[in-house]
Design a protein around this motif. Structure first.
Motif, PDB file in Angstrom:
ATOM      1  N   ASP A  25      45.782  61.930  65.781  1.00 51.18           N
ATOM      2  CA  ASP A  25      44.615  61.541  66.572  1.00 51.18           C
ATOM      3  C   ASP A  25      43.395  61.785  65.692  1.00 51.18           C
ATOM      4  N   ALA A  26      43.090  60.805  64.869  1.00 46.18           N
ATOM      5  CA  ALA A  26      42.050  60.973  63.864  1.00 46.18           C
ATOM      6  C   ALA A  26      41.357  59.647  63.602  1.00 46.18           C
ATOM      7  N   LEU A  27      40.320  59.702  62.836  1.00 53.51           N
ATOM      8  CA  LEU A  27      39.659  58.515  62.319  1.00 53.51           C
ATOM      9  C   LEU A  27      40.294  58.263  60.957  1.00 53.51           C
ATOM     10  N   ILE A  28      40.958  57.130  60.806  1.00 47.73           N
ATOM     11  CA  ILE A  28      41.709  56.828  59.592  1.00 47.73           C
ATOM     12  C   ILE A  28      40.959  55.757  58.795  1.00 47.73           C
ATOM     13  N   CYS A  29      40.676  56.069  57.558  1.00 45.81           N
ATOM     14  CA  CYS A  29      40.029  55.109  56.664  1.00 45.81           C
ATOM     15  C   CYS A  29      40.991  54.785  55.526  1.00 45.81           C
ATOM     16  N   PRO A  30      41.528  53.578  55.482  1.00 49.64           N
ATOM     17  CA  PRO A  30      42.447  53.229  54.404  1.00 49.64           C
ATOM     18  C   PRO A  30      41.686  52.943  53.115  1.00 49.64           C
ATOM     19  N   GLU A  31      42.387  53.021  52.005  1.00 47.97           N
ATOM     20  CA  GLU A  31      41.750  52.681  50.728  1.00 47.97           C
ATOM     21  C   GLU A  31      41.412  51.198  50.719  1.00 47.97           C
ATOM     22  N   VAL A  32      40.286  50.878  50.141  1.00 49.69           N
ATOM     23  CA  VAL A  32      39.835  49.501  49.988  1.00 49.69           C
ATOM     24  C   VAL A  32      39.743  49.223  48.492  1.00 49.69           C
ATOM     25  N   LEU A  33      40.316  48.117  48.055  1.00 46.20           N
ATOM     26  CA  LEU A  33      40.211  47.712  46.657  1.00 46.20           C
ATOM     27  C   LEU A  33      39.181  46.598  46.556  1.00 46.20           C
ATOM     28  N   TYR A  34      38.419  46.614  45.507  1.00 44.71           N
ATOM     29  CA  TYR A  34      37.333  45.653  45.332  1.00 44.71           C
ATOM     30  C   TYR A  34      37.745  44.568  44.353  1.00 44.71           C
ATOM     31  N   LEU A  35      37.519  43.318  44.745  1.00 50.94           N
ATOM     32  CA  LEU A  35      37.875  42.167  43.931  1.00 50.94           C
ATOM     33  C   LEU A  35      36.640  41.606  43.247  1.00 50.94           C
ATOM     34  N   GLY A  36      36.873  40.948  42.115  1.00 48.19           N
ATOM     35  CA  GLY A  36      35.794  40.245  41.433  1.00 48.19           C
ATOM     36  C   GLY A  36      35.483  38.942  42.142  1.00 48.19           C
ATOM     37  N   PRO A  37      34.401  38.282  41.768  1.00 52.76           N
ATOM     38  CA  PRO A  37      33.961  37.078  42.484  1.00 52.76           C
ATOM     39  C   PRO A  37      34.939  35.908  42.442  1.00 52.76           C
ATOM     40  N   GLU A  38      35.828  35.851  41.484  1.00 49.86           N
ATOM     41  CA  GLU A  38      36.771  34.737  41.378  1.00 49.86           C
ATOM     42  C   GLU A  38      38.202  35.120  41.760  1.00 49.86           C
ATOM     43  N   ASP A  39      38.456  36.375  42.093  1.00 53.33           N
ATOM     44  CA  ASP A  39      39.823  36.872  42.288  1.00 53.33           C
ATOM     45  C   ASP A  39      40.574  36.264  43.471  1.00 53.33           C
ATOM     46  N   ALA A  40      39.892  35.761  44.475  1.00 56.28           N
ATOM     47  CA  ALA A  40      40.580  35.221  45.658  1.00 56.28           C
ATOM     48  C   ALA A  40      40.150  33.792  45.970  1.00 56.28           C
ATOM     49  N   ARG A  41      39.552  33.115  45.028  1.00 58.97           N
ATOM     50  CA  ARG A  41      39.068  31.755  45.284  1.00 58.97           C
ATOM     51  C   ARG A  41      40.178  30.702  45.257  1.00 58.97           C
ATOM     52  N   LYS A  42      41.183  30.906  44.451  1.00 55.24           N
ATOM     53  CA  LYS A  42      42.261  29.921  44.339  1.00 55.24           C
ATOM     54  C   LYS A  42      43.500  30.448  45.059  1.00 55.24           C
ATOM     55  N   ASP A  48      49.062  39.807  43.650  1.00 55.07           N
ATOM     56  CA  ASP A  48      48.009  39.429  42.699  1.00 55.07           C
ATOM     57  C   ASP A  48      46.704  40.157  43.026  1.00 55.07           C
ATOM     58  N   LEU A  49      46.351  40.163  44.290  1.00 53.53           N
ATOM     59  CA  LEU A  49      45.100  40.812  44.696  1.00 53.53           C
ATOM     60  C   LEU A  49      45.158  42.319  44.476  1.00 53.53           C
ATOM     61  N   ILE A  50      46.293  42.922  44.782  1.00 52.29           N
ATOM     62  CA  ILE A  50      46.437  44.369  44.569  1.00 52.29           C
ATOM     63  C   ILE A  50      46.306  44.695  43.088  1.00 52.29           C
ATOM     64  N   ARG A  51      46.911  43.886  42.241  1.00 53.86           N
ATOM     65  CA  ARG A  51      46.837  44.104  40.792  1.00 53.86           C
ATOM     66  C   ARG A  51      45.406  43.946  40.285  1.00 53.86           C
ATOM     67  N   ARG A  52      44.669  42.974  40.810  1.00 55.04           N
ATOM     68  CA  ARG A  52      43.291  42.723  40.371  1.00 55.04           C
ATOM     69  C   ARG A  52      42.284  43.675  41.000  1.00 55.04           C
ATOM     70  N   GLY A  53      42.611  44.214  42.154  1.00 63.24           N
ATOM     71  CA  GLY A  53      41.665  45.050  42.889  1.00 63.24           C
ATOM     72  C   GLY A  53      41.358  46.353  42.170  1.00 63.24           C
ATOM     73  N   ALA A  54      40.113  46.765  42.274  1.00 56.99           N
ATOM     74  CA  ALA A  54      39.666  48.024  41.661  1.00 56.99           C
ATOM     75  C   ALA A  54      39.340  49.024  42.765  1.00 56.99           C
ATOM     76  N   PRO A  55      39.780  50.262  42.607  1.00 54.36           N
ATOM     77  CA  PRO A  55      39.437  51.282  43.614  1.00 54.36           C
ATOM     78  C   PRO A  55      37.958  51.637  43.530  1.00 54.36           C
ATOM     79  N   HIS A  56      37.453  52.237  44.581  1.00 57.20           N
ATOM     80  CA  HIS A  56      36.067  52.710  44.581  1.00 57.20           C
ATOM     81  C   HIS A  56      35.930  53.732  43.453  1.00 57.20           C
ATOM     82  N   PRO A  57      34.875  53.654  42.662  1.00 53.14           N
ATOM     83  CA  PRO A  57      34.774  54.517  41.481  1.00 53.14           C
ATOM     84  C   PRO A  57      34.599  56.011  41.765  1.00 53.14           C
TER      85      PRO A  57
END
Length: 99
Positions: A25-42, A48-57
């Motif tokens: 019974d908690a507030l759960i925040c999952p990890e978010v990976l950040y993509l570059g501007p072209e990573d999900a356009r095609k 693929d997205l997981i491999r390209r994603g960068a964790p919060h620094p």
């Protein structure tokens, strides 16, 4: 569960959050990976997205399992889960907030 409009959820995100909230019974925040501007356009696949994603620094997450965070200031509403009754008991969102 709350997910920002520009997030692409992993296939198991909802199930994993549901399982975790069933056990905690908690507030759960999952990890978010950040993509570059072209990573999900095609055409892409989840791996693929997981491999390209960068964790919060500056916000490390464990490679598996949970990590308790005592600093409430690190919460951000990009992606989180909370039990419905807990969210209601806390008063929900602050409707006066703008930003």
């Amino acid at each position: 569960m709350f997910l920002d409009v520009d997030c692409i959820p992993a296939a198991r995100l909802v199930a994993a959050m549901s399982e975790t909230l069933g056990a905690h019974d908690a507030l759960i925040c999952p990890e978010v990976l950040y993509l570059g501007p072209e990573d999900a356009r095609k055409v892409w696949r989840e791996d693929d997205l997981i491999r390209r994603g960068a964790p919060h620094p500056v916000r490390p997450f464990p490679t598996s399992g949970l990590s308790k965070e005592s600093n409430a200031g690190l919460f951000w509403s990009l992606a989180f889960g909370i039990r419905r009754n807990r969210f209601a008991a806390l008063g929900g969102f602050d409707e006066a907030f703008t930003g």
